[in-house]
Design an enzyme around this catalytic site. Structure first.
Site, mmCIF file in Angstrom:
data_model
loop_
_atom_site.group_PDB
_atom_site.id
_atom_site.type_symbol
_atom_site.label_atom_id
_atom_site.label_comp_id
_atom_site.label_asym_id
_atom_site.label_seq_id
_atom_site.Cartn_x
_atom_site.Cartn_y
_atom_site.Cartn_z
ATOM 1 N N SER A 46 -0.887 -1.161 5.850
ATOM 2 C CA SER A 46 -0.351 -0.136 6.735
ATOM 3 C C SER A 46 0.997 -0.558 7.321
ATOM 4 O O SER A 46 1.758 0.284 7.787
ATOM 5 C CB SER A 46 -1.347 0.104 7.873
ATOM 6 O OG SER A 46 -2.663 -0.007 7.398
ATOM 7 N N ARG A 83 -6.703 -20.231 6.800
ATOM 8 C CA ARG A 83 -6.908 -21.602 7.287
ATOM 9 C C ARG A 83 -8.285 -22.116 6.905
ATOM 10 O O ARG A 83 -8.447 -23.281 6.563
ATOM 11 C CB ARG A 83 -6.728 -21.649 8.805
ATOM 12 C CG ARG A 83 -5.276 -21.602 9.243
ATOM 13 C CD ARG A 83 -5.080 -22.420 10.514
ATOM 14 N NE ARG A 83 -3.718 -22.361 11.004
ATOM 15 C CZ ARG A 83 -2.834 -23.336 10.810
ATOM 16 N NH1 ARG A 83 -3.173 -24.416 10.127
ATOM 17 N NH2 ARG A 83 -1.618 -23.233 11.290
ATOM 18 N N LYS A 120 -8.068 0.769 -5.194
ATOM 19 C CA LYS A 120 -9.258 0.206 -4.549
ATOM 20 C C LYS A 120 -10.527 0.926 -4.978
ATOM 21 O O LYS A 120 -10.522 2.140 -5.160
ATOM 22 C CB LYS A 120 -9.128 0.327 -3.026
ATOM 23 C CG LYS A 120 -8.133 -0.631 -2.384
ATOM 24 C CD LYS A 120 -8.160 -0.437 -0.879
ATOM 25 C CE LYS A 120 -6.982 -1.090 -0.170
ATOM 26 N NZ LYS A 120 -7.019 -2.537 -0.153
ATOM 27 N N ASP A 129 0.847 -1.194 0.000
ATOM 28 C CA ASP A 129 0.000 0.000 0.000
ATOM 29 C C ASP A 129 0.878 1.239 0.000
ATOM 30 O O ASP A 129 1.774 1.359 0.845
ATOM 31 C CB ASP A 129 -0.863 0.047 1.268
ATOM 32 C CG ASP A 129 -2.097 -0.826 1.149
ATOM 33 O OD1 ASP A 129 -2.219 -1.536 0.134
ATOM 34 O OD2 ASP A 129 -2.929 -0.802 2.070
#
Lengths: 327, 356
Positions: A269, A198, A114, A57
């Site tokens: 971030s 998972r 985005k 990002d």
């Protein structure tokens, strides 16, 4: 051409290119397509090229250059990283096209951006300015609480978040050429990304051991299109590239997600909210390269400075649970 | 045991197992594409260069190498070879694929494929893994066959246009000027049918998948960048495949001033036809292009006619700007092995015989 029967089964590793339902630009005079743009082959193909890489990002051209120099395989251009969106609140929207264009100019690697869930006009805008990939992202405030974008209608490929196999396959059936875990963006806490990866892996393992009869029932249970579920069961993996995202902050986080079976990672971030961004960016690239070599992981994890501040994921989480957005 | 040629020496009656490396490589446990059959060996990132057959190796350079691996493993090397020939008897049917992450991996390879990915990332990671100089030696000093697809093609080029700010390191080797993302961004990525006379079954078009593909701007045969002895001329460039002129996507104004003056149709998003007006460019005008390896089939191709070239070869080096590994069609892999790798291996094995 959006009914499940006519939706092309996206190819995974090494399988054939399928003709796409996407509009083609170059059509010969007699009407036979001679060269086709935006086919599922080229959409998922770019994701294949990103495998084993890190997507970072960035909020301006300078950060994009740091990411490129660190060895990022792509950058995600956005106005505020998820941690800031979380802290500042309000409605988060698509970034200013001028700022995205600046980043496109600054780097040679693919640039992603985005859009809000369901906001197809933001996607049309991003396609028009020539971004390489669109992330229909739960990090931004959703624009439609029922529908996702019909991604088959675009030449530009889409990446979408998913928490489980059903969600991933629903997104693929809408035309996503690339899947990532949702995780919990902007928290610096990897627990949700691990949970989602998972879940996807365990459901794939379950499906691949099922008989055809059971797959019908399982498709209904996880609300996934049957043909995509069958393809997933056959391949024993998602039929498109699968990255980890949401809460990764350290080289160890990235390597863990790789060992859990991801093809690459997004770091939001985690990089530019940390002490030494350039060093951390390089370390995470190294960690994804050498993800099963703890010696190298130890080396690259040394002296990275302050990591981003982490948040506990509970009911009081500031900014709310982003992962629950999307349907 | 290595002899002076850098290849493991083989006795007169030993079978030769063709080993092709793919730069990069990682496999996940339990994925359908992890192979552990006997023809497949992984040399993971370990200081003691012991040989492992594990489904989980230790490192991953960036890019699409699994697809290349799958394609190579499907090849049958004896197919199409003269049934009684000595070579056919001695060549192992299957290619051994090594995923190259270290110098040790590279040393056992007869040939190498540099896959698609991001050329900046592959180059940076190769440098940090200490692979960059060994790769240069592989190409320039040992002169082994190397095939670059897309990002790999950029790394094999002599000059790159549109490199990242501050420039980027190339391996070099081919007298080609190449432009990164020459067609534009991902929105301009496309598929196109290619007529390739050099392949098996040339009537069937090959689906070329071009993803943010580079474009060849010019060919330069005079300055082959490897230190070749002065008396030998640089190997000539042989064009293997071109885009059909009517499908050249043309999304941006021509990059050459001399052309934009002669072009009235250089507006965006229109099909562009005139740059490939030179009929000499089309390989199908050479019924058998392989007769021309030392010939002059690229002479007279000016800078303005190279835009449609998507596959070419210079001696042992081969580049494609598209991704044959993303299709089920293995004919380009077959071509690379047959035309670039096998001659090299047979030559070496003959040399070994005379030594013995």
């Amino acid at each position: 051409m959006t009914s499940p029967a006519s939706t092309p089964i996206p190819q995974g590793v090494g399988s054939a290119a399928t003709p796409s339902v996407a509009p083609t630009r170059s059509v010969q005079r007699d009407g036979t397509p001679s060269s086709s743009l935006g086919t599922f082959g080229v959409k998922s193909g770019l994701a294949q090229m990103l495998k084993g890489g890190v997507i970072m990002d960035v909020v301006n051209a300078e950060q994009a250059r740091i990411a490129e120099e660190a060895g990022a395989c792509a950058v995600m251009a956005l106005e505020r990283v998820p941690a800031d969106i979380r802290a500042q609140g309000g409605v988060a929207r698509m970034s200013d096209p001028a700022m995205i264009k600046e980043i496109v100019e600054a780097v040679t690697i693919p640039v992603m951006a985005k859009v809000r869930i369901g906001h197809f006009v933001e996607a049309q805008i991003l396609q028009a300015i020539g971004v390489d990939y669109i992330d229909e992202s739960e990090v931004l405030t959703p624009a439609d609480e029922e529908h996702h974008i019909n991604k088959h209608n675009f030449k530009v490929p889409f990446v979408c978040g998913a928490r489980n196999l059903g969600e991933a396959l629903r997104r693929i059936s809408e035309g996503a050429a690339f899947i990532r875990t949702k995780g919990e963006a902007g928290t610096g806490n990897v627990v949700e990304a691990v949970r989602h990866e998972r879940a996807v892996q365990s459901e794939i393992r379950k499906a691949s051991a099922m008989s055809e009869d059971e797959l019908y029932a399982f498709a209904k249970e996880i609300q996934a299109p049957l043909h995509l579920l069958k393809e997933t069961a056959r391949l024993k993996r998602l039929p498109v590239v699968n990255f980890a995202a949401g809460g990764l902050a350290t080289p160890a986080d990235a390597a863990m997600m790789m060992q859990l079976g991801c093809d690459g990672v997004f770091v939001g971030s985690g990089i530019f909210k940390s002490g030494d961004a350039a060093k951390r960016a390089r370390a995470i690239v190294q960690a994804v390269t050498h993800y099963t070599n703890p010696k190298i992981l130890a080396e690259v994890s040394e002296n990275l400075g302050e990591a981003m501040v982490g948040l506990t994921i509970d009911d009081q989480l500031k900014g709310g649970h982003l992962a629950s957005r999307g349907w | 045991m290595l002899n002076g040629t850098g290849y493991p020496s083989s006795g007169l009656n030993d079978t030769i197992q063709v080993t092709i490396g793919i730069l990069g490589g990682y496999l996940h446990c339990g994925h359908s594409f992890s192979r552990t059959d006997a023809s497949f060996a992984l040399l993971p990132f370990l200081s003691q260069s012991r040989r492992y057959r594990l489904p989980c190796p230790d490192a991953a350079l960036q890019g699409a190498f699994v697809e290349h691996q799958t394609a190579l493993e499907r090849l049958d090397l004896r197919q199409g070879m003269d049934g009684t020939s000595e070579a056919r008897r001695r060549i192992d049917r299957k290619v051994r694929v090594v995923l190259v992450k270290t110098k040790e991996d590279l040393d056992v390879c007869h040939a190498l494929i540099i896959p698609g990915g991001e050329s900046t990332t592959i180059s940076l990671v190769a440098q940090r893994s200490g692979l960059f100089q060994p790769l240069k030696d592989f190409i320039h000093a040992q002169r082994k066959p190397v095939w670059g697809t897309c990002a790999g093609a950029i790394l094999l080029s002599r000059t790159v246009v549109g490199a990242k700010k501050g420039g980027q390191e190339l391996l070099g080797g081919m007298g080609v000027v190449i432009e990164r993302n020459g067609w534009g961004s991902q929105v301009e990525s496309f598929e196109a049918p290619l007529q390739v006379p050099g392949l098996r079954d040339p009537q069937t078009p090959f689906t070329g998948i071009f993803i943010r593909a580079p474009v060849i701007l010019s060919l330069d045969q005079s300055s082959f960048s490897s230190p070749s002895p002065p008396q030998t001329l640089p190997p000539s460039i042989e064009i293997i495949a071109c885009l059909p002129s009517d499908v050249i996507p043309h999304a941006k104004p021509l990059f050459l001033p001399s052309l934009s003056t002669s072009s009235s149709s250089s507006s965006t998003s229109e099909l562009h036809t005139h740059t490939l007006a030179n009929p000499n460019l089309y390989p199908d005008h050479h019924p058998d292009p392989h007769k021309n390896t030392q010939g002059t089939d690229t002479q007279g191709i000016g800078i303005e006619t190279t835009q449609g070239i998507v596959a070419l070869r210079q001696s042992n080096l081969f580049l494609t700007t598209f991704h044959p590994e993303l299709t089920d069609d293995t004919r380009f892999h077959e071509f690379f092995v047959r035309e670039c790798v096998m001659p090299c291996i047979l030559q070496i094995s003959k040399k070994n015989e005379t030594i013995e």
